[in-house]
Design a protein around this motif. Structure first.
Motif, PDB file in Angstrom:
ATOM      1  N   ASN A 123     -76.093  18.151  48.223  1.00  8.60           N
ATOM      2  CA  ASN A 123     -75.049  17.341  47.680  1.00  8.60           C
ATOM      3  C   ASN A 123     -73.710  17.971  47.973  1.00  8.60           C
ATOM      4  O   ASN A 123     -73.593  18.955  47.243  1.00  8.60           O
ATOM      5  N   LEU A 124     -73.030  17.510  48.960  1.00 12.04           N
ATOM      6  CA  LEU A 124     -71.448  18.009  49.057  1.00 12.04           C
ATOM      7  C   LEU A 124     -70.538  17.309  48.538  1.00 12.04           C
ATOM      8  O   LEU A 124     -70.313  15.919  49.353  1.00 12.04           O
ATOM      9  N   PRO A 125     -69.884  17.549  47.511  1.00 13.10           N
ATOM     10  CA  PRO A 125     -68.599  16.618  47.078  1.00 13.10           C
ATOM     11  C   PRO A 125     -67.567  16.747  48.137  1.00 13.10           C
ATOM     12  O   PRO A 125     -67.077  17.743  48.773  1.00 13.10           O
ATOM     13  N   MET A 126     -67.145  15.369  48.809  1.00  8.00           N
ATOM     14  CA  MET A 126     -66.235  15.617  49.651  1.00  8.00           C
ATOM     15  C   MET A 126     -65.086  14.566  49.398  1.00  8.00           C
ATOM     16  O   MET A 126     -63.827  14.783  50.035  1.00  8.00           O
ATOM     17  N   VAL A 127     -65.126  13.746  48.475  1.00  4.65           N
ATOM     18  CA  VAL A 127     -63.863  12.619  47.838  1.00  4.65           C
ATOM     19  C   VAL A 127     -63.806  12.751  46.389  1.00  4.65           C
ATOM     20  O   VAL A 127     -64.746  12.600  46.035  1.00  4.65           O
ATOM     21  N   THR A 128     -62.697  12.911  45.809  1.00  7.33           N
ATOM     22  CA  THR A 128     -62.407  12.837  44.544  1.00  7.33           C
ATOM     23  C   THR A 128     -61.744  11.399  44.541  1.00  7.33           C
ATOM     24  O   THR A 128     -60.845  10.862  44.870  1.00  7.33           O
ATOM     25  N   GLY A 129     -62.801  10.511  43.626  1.00  7.61           N
ATOM     26  CA  GLY A 129     -62.428   8.989  43.669  1.00  7.61           C
ATOM     27  C   GLY A 129     -62.000   8.912  42.185  1.00  7.61           C
ATOM     28  O   GLY A 129     -62.806   8.544  41.295  1.00  7.61           O
ATOM     29  N   PRO A 130     -60.635   8.772  41.751  1.00  7.80           N
ATOM     30  CA  PRO A 130     -60.372   8.138  40.392  1.00  7.80           C
ATOM     31  C   PRO A 130     -60.449   6.843  40.252  1.00  7.80           C
ATOM     32  O   PRO A 130     -60.698   5.855  41.054  1.00  7.80           O
ATOM     33  N   ILE A 131     -61.237   6.448  38.992  1.00  9.40           N
ATOM     34  CA  ILE A 131     -61.768   5.073  38.692  1.00  9.40           C
ATOM     35  C   ILE A 131     -60.744   4.485  37.937  1.00  9.40           C
ATOM     36  O   ILE A 131     -60.217   4.789  36.607  1.00  9.40           O
ATOM     37  N   ALA A 132     -59.999   3.505  38.368  1.00  7.99           N
ATOM     38  CA  ALA A 132     -59.304   2.823  37.405  1.00  7.99           C
ATOM     39  C   ALA A 132     -59.764   1.660  36.750  1.00  7.99           C
ATOM     40  O   ALA A 132     -60.712   0.862  36.922  1.00  7.99           O
ATOM     41  N   VAL A 133     -59.268   1.388  35.371  1.00  9.67           N
ATOM     42  CA  VAL A 133     -59.706   0.341  34.547  1.00  9.67           C
ATOM     43  C   VAL A 133     -58.645  -0.825  34.912  1.00  9.67           C
ATOM     44  O   VAL A 133     -57.548  -0.939  34.513  1.00  9.67           O
ATOM     45  N   VAL A 134     -59.082  -1.854  35.539  1.00 10.02           N
ATOM     46  CA  VAL A 134     -58.288  -2.827  36.104  1.00 10.02           C
ATOM     47  C   VAL A 134     -58.287  -4.069  35.270  1.00 10.02           C
ATOM     48  O   VAL A 134     -59.488  -4.218  34.796  1.00 10.02           O
ATOM     49  N   TYR A 135     -57.307  -5.020  35.398  1.00 10.80           N
ATOM     50  CA  TYR A 135     -57.372  -6.155  34.347  1.00 10.80           C
ATOM     51  C   TYR A 135     -56.501  -7.348  34.984  1.00 10.80           C
ATOM     52  O   TYR A 135     -55.581  -6.782  35.671  1.00 10.80           O
ATOM     53  N   ASN A 136     -56.730  -8.342  34.567  1.00 11.09           N
ATOM     54  CA  ASN A 136     -55.715  -9.571  34.998  1.00 11.09           C
ATOM     55  C   ASN A 136     -55.622 -10.413  33.712  1.00 11.09           C
ATOM     56  O   ASN A 136     -56.330 -11.267  33.458  1.00 11.09           O
ATOM     57  N   VAL A 137     -54.297 -10.231  33.090  1.00 10.78           N
ATOM     58  CA  VAL A 137     -53.985 -10.526  31.797  1.00 10.78           C
ATOM     59  C   VAL A 137     -52.564 -11.143  32.123  1.00 10.78           C
ATOM     60  O   VAL A 137     -51.784 -10.094  31.966  1.00 10.78           O
ATOM     61  N   ASP A 138     -52.295 -12.132  32.185  1.00 11.78           N
ATOM     62  CA  ASP A 138     -51.000 -12.695  32.300  1.00 11.78           C
ATOM     63  C   ASP A 138     -49.881 -12.378  31.330  1.00 11.78           C
ATOM     64  O   ASP A 138     -50.125 -12.340  30.250  1.00 11.78           O
ATOM     65  N   GLY A 139     -48.903 -11.516  31.852  1.00 10.06           N
ATOM     66  CA  GLY A 139     -47.952 -11.189  30.855  1.00 10.06           C
ATOM     67  C   GLY A 139     -48.175  -9.728  30.060  1.00 10.06           C
ATOM     68  O   GLY A 139     -47.275  -9.030  29.335  1.00 10.06           O
ATOM     69  N   ALA A 140     -49.279  -9.215  30.168  1.00  9.27           N
ATOM     70  CA  ALA A 140     -49.861  -8.224  29.448  1.00  9.27           C
ATOM     71  C   ALA A 140     -49.749  -6.916  30.568  1.00  9.27           C
ATOM     72  O   ALA A 140     -50.729  -6.511  31.028  1.00  9.27           O
ATOM     73  N   ASP A 141     -48.544  -6.291  30.639  1.00 11.75           N
ATOM     74  CA  ASP A 141     -48.490  -5.088  31.560  1.00 11.75           C
ATOM     75  C   ASP A 141     -48.680  -3.800  30.598  1.00 11.75           C
ATOM     76  O   ASP A 141     -48.162  -3.909  29.717  1.00 11.75           O
ATOM     77  N   GLY A 142     -48.791  -2.646  31.619  1.00 17.27           N
ATOM     78  CA  GLY A 142     -49.064  -1.299  31.165  1.00 17.27           C
ATOM     79  C   GLY A 142     -49.904  -1.325  29.592  1.00 17.27           C
ATOM     80  O   GLY A 142     -49.425  -0.420  28.771  1.00 17.27           O
ATOM     81  N   LEU A 143     -51.132  -1.883  29.666  1.00 17.18           N
ATOM     82  CA  LEU A 143     -51.941  -1.963  28.606  1.00 17.18           C
ATOM     83  C   LEU A 143     -52.475  -0.384  28.683  1.00 17.18           C
ATOM     84  O   LEU A 143     -52.630   0.067  29.653  1.00 17.18           O
ATOM     85  N   GLN A 144     -52.776  -0.085  27.025  1.00 19.40           N
ATOM     86  CA  GLN A 144     -53.561   1.313  27.168  1.00 19.40           C
ATOM     87  C   GLN A 144     -54.526   1.187  26.386  1.00 19.40           C
ATOM     88  O   GLN A 144     -54.729   0.418  25.309  1.00 19.40           O
ATOM     89  N   LEU A 145     -55.647   1.750  26.670  1.00 17.58           N
ATOM     90  CA  LEU A 145     -56.929   1.720  26.029  1.00 17.58           C
ATOM     91  C   LEU A 145     -57.759   2.998  25.884  1.00 17.58           C
ATOM     92  O   LEU A 145     -57.469   4.232  26.604  1.00 17.58           O
ATOM     93  N   SER A 146     -58.227   3.066  24.553  1.00 14.75           N
ATOM     94  CA  SER A 146     -59.121   4.399  24.345  1.00 14.75           C
ATOM     95  C   SER A 146     -60.660   4.187  24.599  1.00 14.75           C
ATOM     96  O   SER A 146     -60.924   3.232  25.030  1.00 14.75           O
ATOM     97  N   PRO A 147     -61.241   5.165  24.875  1.00 12.67           N
ATOM     98  CA  PRO A 147     -62.554   5.053  25.264  1.00 12.67           C
ATOM     99  C   PRO A 147     -63.425   4.221  24.342  1.00 12.67           C
ATOM    100  O   PRO A 147     -64.310   3.513  24.740  1.00 12.67           O
ATOM    101  N   SER A 148     -63.045   4.327  23.038  1.00 11.19           N
ATOM    102  CA  SER A 148     -63.789   3.444  22.195  1.00 11.19           C
ATOM    103  C   SER A 148     -63.661   1.785  22.359  1.00 11.19           C
ATOM    104  O   SER A 148     -64.635   1.198  22.533  1.00 11.19           O
ATOM    105  N   THR A 149     -62.479   1.588  22.604  1.00 10.81           N
ATOM    106  CA  THR A 149     -61.989   0.053  23.062  1.00 10.81           C
ATOM    107  C   THR A 149     -62.675  -0.165  24.307  1.00 10.81           C
ATOM    108  O   THR A 149     -63.279  -1.242  24.421  1.00 10.81           O
ATOM    109  N   ILE A 150     -62.506   0.501  25.283  1.00 14.85           N
ATOM    110  CA  ILE A 150     -63.255   0.032  26.605  1.00 14.85           C
ATOM    111  C   ILE A 150     -64.773   0.194  26.511  1.00 14.85           C
ATOM    112  O   ILE A 150     -65.222  -1.059  26.925  1.00 14.85           O
TER     113      ILE A 150
END
Length: 367
Positions: A123-150
């Motif tokens: 197993n050779l790590p080759m790519v670091t891929g950050p995982i985004a929590v993405v959403y589509n909510v009209d008018g709700a920009d810059g949401l911030q979420l805790s692990p518990s809420t997610i």
């Protein structure tokens, strides 16, 4: 350790500049505008390779293959983003020369892969891929979420966007009284494995399922195939939320939530922030096997905590020596300093130099 989108990696002591002479071609970097050099002399190896697996690394593989085959005229490489689970199965069954997987081989998969290879599978790590929590909510920009809420959202415990838990973390956000549609991968996915591992490590009281490449049975939720399918679903469907690699989130211009890390900070996802999380990863494999253990509860200031390492799963020694040489040649390039430089502009974070050097050393021993 900081990763910049310009392709320059600050804070990493890179190896000495490698000769830029391309092999098999006099074009130093066809088909790429990332500024990284083409494969160096001595890297090229001819032959045809078939590979498949992780869709998370598909954008990186496409760029690497384009640069490598442009410089190395006799090399032909086909990589299909079929998903990590399919890639591992194809490798074990002999249908793929190497596999891409967002998770290292499991305990029951390792002996099967070893048997297929007739030598230890690595197993050779080759790519670091950050995982985004993405959403589509009209008018709700810059949401911030805790692990518990997610965790509660994806477990089906929180079902409305104006739930008190979400409102408490986003006092100024315009949150509709709409039902949340949580979208997950419908295929076997290392991204799912890493995302559910993050939830099980950071919100064990709210996430009662084990981590798995297959999405666990929860209340509701909608499945979508592969990373591009998830991104397309979020982009086209209001009031949805999901998880997808940064490169796919950026390519589809999706909104990304800030995620609370172990230090109590709501952190925006950037390659720099993801790099800070990878700094704390430790190698848990033995010998030339380089499985990584990622600290999802990282307390490093400014670290974005949901990251994955995509592995190339290969044989230590191939029965077909020419095939082994071809695999080694290509991976020498992807693991090189100039190959890793290509990642920053594609929505990935280059490997920390300490890890990159170990990967390059393992690749040197392939045959």
């Amino acid at each position: 350790m900081k990763f910049q989108r310009s392709g320059l990696v600050a804070g990493i002591a890179l190896t000495a500049t490698i000769a830029l002479t391309a092999c098999g071609s006099d074009n130093n970097d066809k088909g790429s505008d990332t500024g990284a050099a083409a494969p160096s002399a001595g890297t090229c190896a001819g032959g045809t390779l078939t590979a498949q697996g992780s869709s998370a690394q598909k954008n990186a593989m496409d760029e690497w293959i384009k640069a490598y085959t442009a410089a190395c005229a006799d090399a032909k490489i086909d990589y299909q983003g079929t998903g990590s689970g399919a890639g591992v199965k194809a490798f074990i069954s002999g249908l793929a020369d190497f596999a891409g997987s967002d998770s290292a081989l499991k305990d029951d998969e390792q002996p099967q892969a070893d048997a297929k290879c007739g030598s230890p599978a690595l197993n050779l790590p080759m790519v670091t891929g950050p995982i985004a929590v993405v959403y589509n909510v009209d008018g709700a920009d810059g949401l911030q979420l805790s692990p518990s809420t997610i965790a509660k959202i994806f477990a089906g415990t929180i079902t409305k966007w104006d739930d008190p838990a979400i409102k408490a973390e986003n006092a100024d956000a315009k949150l509709p009284s709409a039902t949340i549609e949580a979208v997950h991968r419908s295929d076997e996915s290392g991204t799912t494995d890493n995302f559910t591992k993050y939830l099980s490590k950071t919100a064990e009281k709210d996430w009662t399922f084990d981590h798995s490449k297959v999405w666990p049975a929860t209340k509701g939720g909608t499945g979508a195939p592969k990373s591009d399918g998830v991104a397309a679903k979020i982009k086209s469907t209001p009031n949805t939320i999901s998880y997808v690699e940064l490169s796919f989130a950026e390519n589809s211009s999706l909104k990304m939530a800030k995620v609370k890390n172990g230090a109590g900070e709501y952190t925006e996802l950037t390659p720099e922030a993801a790099g800070k999380a990878i700094e704390g990863a430790t190698v848990k494999g033995t010998g030339d096997d380089l499985k990584l253990d990622i600290d999802y509860n990282t307390k490093t200031a400014g670290a974005y905590p949901i990251v994955l390492a995509t592995y190339e799963i290969v044989c230590t020694k191939y029965a077909d020596a020419a095939k082994g040489k071809a695999v080694q040649g290509f991976l020498k390039y992807t693991a090189s300093a100039e190959g890793q430089k290509k990642l920053a502009d594609l929505g990935y974070a280059p490997l920390p130099e300490t890890v990159r050097a170990k990967v390059a050393a393992s690749v040197d021993k392939l045959s």
